[in-house]
Scaffold this motif. Structure first.
Motif, PDB file in Angstrom:
ATOM      1  N   TYR A   1      11.710 -10.822  -4.683  1.00 43.25           N
ATOM      2  CA  TYR A   1      11.507 -10.808  -6.316  1.00 43.25           C
ATOM      3  C   TYR A   1      10.673 -12.087  -7.336  1.00 43.25           C
ATOM      4  N   LEU A   2      11.375 -14.083  -6.404  1.00 39.13           N
ATOM      5  CA  LEU A   2      10.372 -14.542  -7.335  1.00 39.13           C
ATOM      6  C   LEU A   2       9.547 -15.184  -7.266  1.00 39.13           C
ATOM      7  N   GLY A   3       8.221 -14.576  -5.965  1.00 39.99           N
ATOM      8  CA  GLY A   3       7.080 -13.740  -6.206  1.00 39.99           C
ATOM      9  C   GLY A   3       6.651 -12.977  -7.382  1.00 39.99           C
ATOM     10  N   ALA A   4       7.494 -11.831  -7.547  1.00 38.40           N
ATOM     11  CA  ALA A   4       6.667 -10.458  -8.682  1.00 38.40           C
ATOM     12  C   ALA A   4       7.214 -11.664  -9.803  1.00 38.40           C
ATOM     13  N   GLY A   5       8.921 -12.296  -9.820  1.00 36.03           N
ATOM     14  CA  GLY A   5       8.165 -12.952 -11.459  1.00 36.03           C
ATOM     15  C   GLY A   5       7.083 -13.771 -11.839  1.00 36.03           C
ATOM     16  N   ILE A   6       7.054 -14.469 -10.642  1.00 39.37           N
ATOM     17  CA  ILE A   6       5.355 -15.964 -10.032  1.00 39.37           C
ATOM     18  C   ILE A   6       4.480 -14.497 -10.684  1.00 39.37           C
ATOM     19  N   ALA A   7       4.107 -13.498 -10.021  1.00 42.86           N
ATOM     20  CA  ALA A   7       2.947 -13.285 -10.637  1.00 42.86           C
ATOM     21  C   ALA A   7       3.042 -12.125 -12.180  1.00 42.86           C
TER      22      ALA A   7
ATOM     23  N   LEU B   1      -2.757  -5.068 -20.234  1.00 42.40           N
ATOM     24  CA  LEU B   1      -2.764  -4.100 -20.835  1.00 42.40           C
ATOM     25  C   LEU B   1      -3.104  -3.713 -19.377  1.00 42.40           C
ATOM     26  N   VAL B   2      -4.451  -4.030 -18.603  1.00 43.88           N
ATOM     27  CA  VAL B   2      -4.616  -3.391 -17.261  1.00 43.88           C
ATOM     28  C   VAL B   2      -3.558  -3.713 -15.895  1.00 43.88           C
ATOM     29  N   GLY B   3      -2.604  -5.013 -16.135  1.00 48.92           N
ATOM     30  CA  GLY B   3      -1.024  -4.913 -15.250  1.00 48.92           C
ATOM     31  C   GLY B   3      -0.373  -3.447 -15.897  1.00 48.92           C
ATOM     32  N   LEU B   4      -0.487  -3.192 -16.889  1.00 49.09           N
ATOM     33  CA  LEU B   4       0.564  -2.541 -17.475  1.00 49.09           C
ATOM     34  C   LEU B   4       0.122  -1.100 -17.200  1.00 49.09           C
ATOM     35  N   ALA B   5      -0.727  -0.490 -17.178  1.00 43.53           N
ATOM     36  CA  ALA B   5      -0.650   0.713 -16.969  1.00 43.53           C
ATOM     37  C   ALA B   5      -1.398   0.966 -15.017  1.00 43.53           C
ATOM     38  N   VAL B   6      -1.140  -0.228 -14.800  1.00 42.68           N
ATOM     39  CA  VAL B   6      -0.349   0.060 -13.417  1.00 42.68           C
ATOM     40  C   VAL B   6       0.757   0.094 -13.338  1.00 42.68           C
ATOM     41  N   VAL B   7       1.543  -1.088 -13.508  1.00 43.20           N
ATOM     42  CA  VAL B   7       2.670  -1.190 -13.428  1.00 43.20           C
ATOM     43  C   VAL B   7       2.980   0.806 -14.043  1.00 43.20           C
ATOM     44  N   LEU B   8       2.629   0.823 -14.811  1.00 39.94           N
ATOM     45  CA  LEU B   8       3.159   1.942 -15.821  1.00 39.94           C
ATOM     46  C   LEU B   8       2.871   3.421 -14.705  1.00 39.94           C
ATOM     47  N   LEU B   9       1.933   3.687 -14.149  1.00 38.18           N
ATOM     48  CA  LEU B   9       1.913   4.211 -12.980  1.00 38.18           C
ATOM     49  C   LEU B   9       2.277   4.547 -11.579  1.00 38.18           C
ATOM     50  N   ALA B  10       2.821   3.584 -11.524  1.00 42.86           N
ATOM     51  CA  ALA B  10       3.452   3.633 -10.143  1.00 42.86           C
ATOM     52  C   ALA B  10       4.636   3.711 -10.155  1.00 42.86           C
ATOM     53  N   THR B  11       5.768   3.566 -12.349  1.00 45.55           N
ATOM     54  CA  THR B  11       7.046   3.445 -12.028  1.00 45.55           C
ATOM     55  C   THR B  11       7.182   4.565 -12.440  1.00 45.55           C
ATOM     56  N   LEU B  12       6.221   5.817 -13.884  1.00 46.71           N
ATOM     57  CA  LEU B  12       6.617   6.445 -14.430  1.00 46.71           C
ATOM     58  C   LEU B  12       6.846   7.964 -12.994  1.00 46.71           C
ATOM     59  N   PRO B  13       6.380   7.669 -12.064  1.00 49.20           N
ATOM     60  CA  PRO B  13       7.485   9.023 -11.780  1.00 49.20           C
ATOM     61  C   PRO B  13       8.951   8.964 -11.152  1.00 49.20           C
ATOM     62  N   VAL B  14       9.098   7.825 -10.935  1.00 42.33           N
ATOM     63  CA  VAL B  14      10.347   7.259 -10.673  1.00 42.33           C
ATOM     64  C   VAL B  14      11.669   7.554 -12.005  1.00 42.33           C
ATOM     65  N   LEU B  15      11.054   7.522 -13.075  1.00 40.65           N
ATOM     66  CA  LEU B  15      11.872   8.425 -13.800  1.00 40.65           C
ATOM     67  C   LEU B  15      11.921   9.683 -14.025  1.00 40.65           C
TER      68      LEU B  15
ATOM     69  N   LEU C   1      -0.952  -5.114  -9.262  1.00 39.19           N
ATOM     70  CA  LEU C   1      -0.542  -4.570  -8.294  1.00 39.19           C
ATOM     71  C   LEU C   1       0.909  -5.508  -7.251  1.00 39.19           C
ATOM     72  N   VAL C   2       0.373  -6.749  -7.284  1.00 38.83           N
ATOM     73  CA  VAL C   2       1.145  -7.878  -6.095  1.00 38.83           C
ATOM     74  C   VAL C   2       2.398  -7.966  -6.672  1.00 38.83           C
ATOM     75  N   PRO C   3       3.303  -8.083  -7.900  1.00 39.40           N
ATOM     76  CA  PRO C   3       4.497  -7.876  -8.294  1.00 39.40           C
ATOM     77  C   PRO C   3       4.818  -5.918  -7.894  1.00 39.40           C
ATOM     78  N   LEU C   4       4.058  -5.402  -7.614  1.00 37.66           N
ATOM     79  CA  LEU C   4       4.785  -3.821  -7.193  1.00 37.66           C
ATOM     80  C   LEU C   4       5.171  -3.637  -5.603  1.00 37.66           C
ATOM     81  N   LEU C   5       3.805  -4.130  -5.460  1.00 36.34           N
ATOM     82  CA  LEU C   5       3.891  -4.530  -3.442  1.00 36.34           C
ATOM     83  C   LEU C   5       5.050  -5.365  -3.233  1.00 36.34           C
ATOM     84  N   LEU C   6       4.981  -6.927  -4.152  1.00 32.77           N
ATOM     85  CA  LEU C   6       6.186  -7.693  -3.230  1.00 32.77           C
ATOM     86  C   LEU C   6       7.662  -6.589  -3.962  1.00 32.77           C
ATOM     87  N   LEU C   7       7.096  -6.048  -4.856  1.00 29.74           N
ATOM     88  CA  LEU C   7       9.047  -4.978  -4.582  1.00 29.74           C
ATOM     89  C   LEU C   7       8.857  -4.015  -4.049  1.00 29.74           C
TER      90      LEU C   7
END
Length: 122
Positions: A48-54, A70-84, A16-22
């Motif tokens: 962007y640097l904060g997202a990279g650090i996270a 893997l949990v972080g991957l699931a969260v990012v996938l759930l947030a990114t899939l609708p954009v594709l 969540l933290v990188p997504l919120l920073l983006l």
């Protein structure tokens, strides 16, 4: 706190933290476009640097416990899939990266977390 619960909570934070920073980078970038005096583009870079650090923390935690990235991957996938375009049927989350820079960073996050999850400890 149970180790598995702590691991899942860390994974949620790592996702969540990188997504919120983006999302914050998008908001600050729009504000800088409207009024360049009100905010600086350096805040966008800082987000962007904060997202990279996270993401680095998530990959680093994957060296101890495979479940965190893997949990972080699931969260990012759930947030990114609708954009594709191929997955437009998935409902969009309010903090989905909907600008080109955010989408690119989210795809890098997906790759980093997948790599860290597959690699695992050791």
């Amino acid at each position: 706190m149970n180790d598995r619960v702590r691991t899942v909570v860390l994974g949620l934070a790592v996702g969540l933290v990188p997504l919120l920073l983006l999302d914050l980078a998008r908001i600050l970038g729009d504000a800088a476009d409207r009024d360049p005096v009100a905010t600086s583009r350096w805040w966008v870079v800082a987000c962007y640097l904060g997202a990279g650090i996270a993401a680095g923390v998530g990959v680093g935690l994957g060296r101890r416990e495979r479940l965190v990235p893997l949990v972080g991957l699931a969260v990012v996938l759930l947030a990114t899939l609708p954009v594709l375009p191929a997955a437009s049927w998935v409902p969009t989350l309010p903090f989905a990266p909907d600008h080109p820079g955010g989408e690119a960073v989210a795809l890098v996050l997906i790759g980093a977390y997948a790599w860290s999850g597959v690699r695992g400890p050791g």
